[in-house]
Design a protein around this motif. Structure first.
Motif: not given
Length: 89
Positions: A51-53, A67-77
């Motif tokens: 969620n680091c948008k 490298f873990g799961r969903t590290v960049f989940m919801d990083c839309q940009n």
């Protein structure tokens, strides 16, 4: 969860002495635009940058082996994730 929901954080440089970024370390840092990860980092845990948008690109150093799961989940940009030569995926 060290910086969870730190909405004013815009950039961070992780020194080479840091070997692990824990789970949800920067979760919900919605204004985080620049992250510098240095050689020496070994592990990036799950949802570390979720969620680091504002985040648009990041380079993963060659020393990272976990490298873990969903590290960049919801990083839309997020447009560019550069894996340095040697990174084990």
């Amino acid at each position: 969860m060290a910086f969870w929901d730190c909405s004013s954080l815009q950039s961070i440089a992780i020194p080479s002495t840091v070997t692990k970024i824990g789970s949800c370390a920067f979760h919900d840092c919605t204004e985080l635009k620049e992250v510098v990860l240095n050689e020496g980092l070994i592990e990036v845990d799950h949802r570390a940058f979720a969620n680091c948008k504002a985040l648009q690109s990041i380079t993963i150093p060659s020393t990272v082996t976990e490298f873990g799961r969903t590290v960049f989940m919801d990083c839309q940009n997020l447009r560019d994730v550069v894996l340095k030569e040697g990174v084990q995926r």
